[in-house]
Design an enzyme around this catalytic site. Sequence first.
Site, PDB file in Angstrom:
ATOM      1  N   GLU A 192      43.049  36.701  28.679  1.00 52.15           N
ATOM      2  CA  GLU A 192      42.744  38.056  28.207  1.00 52.15           C
ATOM      3  C   GLU A 192      43.972  38.755  27.615  1.00 52.15           C
ATOM      4  OE1 GLU A 192      41.748  36.836  31.131  1.00 52.15           O
ATOM      5  OE2 GLU A 192      42.481  38.003  32.812  1.00 52.15           O
ATOM      6  N   ASN A 200      39.064  31.494  33.688  1.00 54.36           N
ATOM      7  CA  ASN A 200      40.427  31.070  34.036  1.00 54.36           C
ATOM      8  C   ASN A 200      40.578  29.607  34.432  1.00 54.36           C
ATOM      9  OD1 ASN A 200      40.113  34.075  35.685  1.00 54.36           O
ATOM     10  ND2 ASN A 200      41.482  33.896  33.919  1.00 54.36           N
TER      11      ASN A 200
HETATM   12  C1  LIG Z   1      38.361  35.031  48.182  1.00 51.68           C
HETATM   13  C2  LIG Z   1      37.773  36.118  47.369  1.00 51.68           C
HETATM   14  C3  LIG Z   1      38.474  36.705  46.314  1.00 51.68           C
HETATM   15  C4  LIG Z   1      37.886  37.716  45.599  1.00 51.68           C
HETATM   16  C5  LIG Z   1      38.555  38.391  44.493  1.00 51.68           C
HETATM   17  N1  LIG Z   1      38.370  39.678  44.217  1.00 51.68           N
HETATM   18  N2  LIG Z   1      39.111  39.945  43.122  1.00 51.68           N
HETATM   19  C6  LIG Z   1      39.721  38.818  42.736  1.00 51.68           C
HETATM   20  C7  LIG Z   1      40.592  38.688  41.519  1.00 51.68           C
HETATM   21  C8  LIG Z   1      40.807  37.245  41.142  1.00 51.68           C
HETATM   22  N3  LIG Z   1      41.209  37.096  39.720  1.00 51.68           N
HETATM   23  C9  LIG Z   1      42.451  36.669  39.411  1.00 51.68           C
HETATM   24  O1  LIG Z   1      43.275  36.451  40.288  1.00 51.68           O
HETATM   25  C10 LIG Z   1      42.842  36.544  37.988  1.00 51.68           C
HETATM   26  C11 LIG Z   1      44.202  36.411  37.668  1.00 51.68           C
HETATM   27  C12 LIG Z   1      44.627  36.301  36.335  1.00 51.68           C
HETATM   28  C13 LIG Z   1      46.071  36.141  35.999  1.00 51.68           C
HETATM   29  C14 LIG Z   1      47.041  36.794  36.760  1.00 51.68           C
HETATM   30  C15 LIG Z   1      48.386  36.644  36.445  1.00 51.68           C
HETATM   31  C16 LIG Z   1      48.755  35.858  35.347  1.00 51.68           C
HETATM   32  F1  LIG Z   1      50.048  35.744  35.025  1.00 51.68           F
HETATM   33  C17 LIG Z   1      47.804  35.214  34.588  1.00 51.68           C
HETATM   34  C18 LIG Z   1      46.447  35.352  34.918  1.00 51.68           C
HETATM   35  C19 LIG Z   1      43.673  36.347  35.298  1.00 51.68           C
HETATM   36  C20 LIG Z   1      42.319  36.474  35.609  1.00 51.68           C
HETATM   37  O2  LIG Z   1      41.386  36.512  34.618  1.00 51.68           O
HETATM   38  C21 LIG Z   1      41.900  36.559  36.936  1.00 51.68           C
HETATM   39  O3  LIG Z   1      40.541  36.649  37.174  1.00 51.68           O
HETATM   40  N4  LIG Z   1      39.393  37.832  43.595  1.00 51.68           N
HETATM   41  C22 LIG Z   1      36.597  38.104  45.947  1.00 51.68           C
HETATM   42  C23 LIG Z   1      35.965  37.468  46.994  1.00 51.68           C
HETATM   43  N5  LIG Z   1      36.540  36.503  47.695  1.00 51.68           N
HETATM   44 MG   LIG Z   2      39.480  36.174  35.365  1.00 56.73          MG
END
Ligand SMILES: Cc1cc(-c2n[nH]c(CCNC(=O)c3cc(-c4ccc(F)cc4)cc(O)c3O)n2)ccn1
Ligand SMILES: [Mg+2]
Length: 214
Positions: free
Chosen positions: A199, A170
């Site tokens: 994705e 991302n």
């Molecule tokens: C602080 C901390 C945090 C974590 C933690 N755990 N789980 C995550 C998930 C994070 N992932 C995303 O937010 C994500 C978002 C999109 C997206 C969304 C909306 C749209 F419109 C377009 C694209 C696309 C993706 O591919 C992503 O990966 N973080 C774990 C530990 N410590």
């Molecule tokens: Mg991602």
Amino acid sequence: TRSTRPQRMLKAVQKNATKGNPESVISAIDYFCKNSEWAMNVGDEKGSILDSVVTEVNPSTVLELGTYCGYSTVRIARLLSPGTKLITLEFNPAYATVARQIIAYAGLQDKVTQVEGSSADLIPQIKERFSITTFDFIFLDHWKDRYLPDIKLFEECGLLRKGSVLLADNVICPGAPEYLEYVRNSPRYESRYYPAHLEYTKVEDGLEKSVFLG
Ligand SMILES: Cc1cc(-c2n[nH]c(CCNC(=O)c3cc(-c4ccc(F)cc4)cc(O)c3O)n2)ccn1
Ligand SMILES: [Mg+2]
């Protein structure tokens, strides 16, 4: 009460995949996201790039930040050498619960150590809690504003060695501009961008691979 999207994704895996068959679990999730509901798994296009980097590195120590439903955890774990385990960190307990079941359905639970919490809290504890000196491979797929502070934390905690590979999802969408600026301009990293798409969409996105030079 109404089920959550991760719960509906798990149901689709249990219905359409074969227990103990990681490829079928990956296909079932991609089918669900293409035909039923979009979800933020790394997906098949970027997932193939992830596969090629994991295969090239053939890591003994692996960290994933951002488990979500376990899709990339399954992609990585299915490629690891026997006896190698990966640590995956998820912030949201509801996501972690679904991920545990999807990883188990794929039969990969013995190759995965799941941890719940935030990267800022976990990273400084890793050496002590998991008897790890350094990571061969790190997949950054968590909160995009944490990529930069966390790579600096990896350096400060001595978790990187010459040749450690960091792969970040991302970097274009949602985007991690400060992270990109850092790894592309720091003399301590050799970086390369792999263009792809967000994705299951036509929106531009990509993976940034950065090798720590020591
Ligand atoms: C602080 C901390 C945090 C974590 C933690 N755990 N789980 C995550 C998930 C994070 N992932 C995303 O937010 C994500 C978002 C999109 C997206 C969304 C909306 C749209 F419109 C377009 C694209 C696309 C993706 O591919 C992503 O990966 N973080 C774990 C530990 N410590
Ligand atoms: Mg991602």
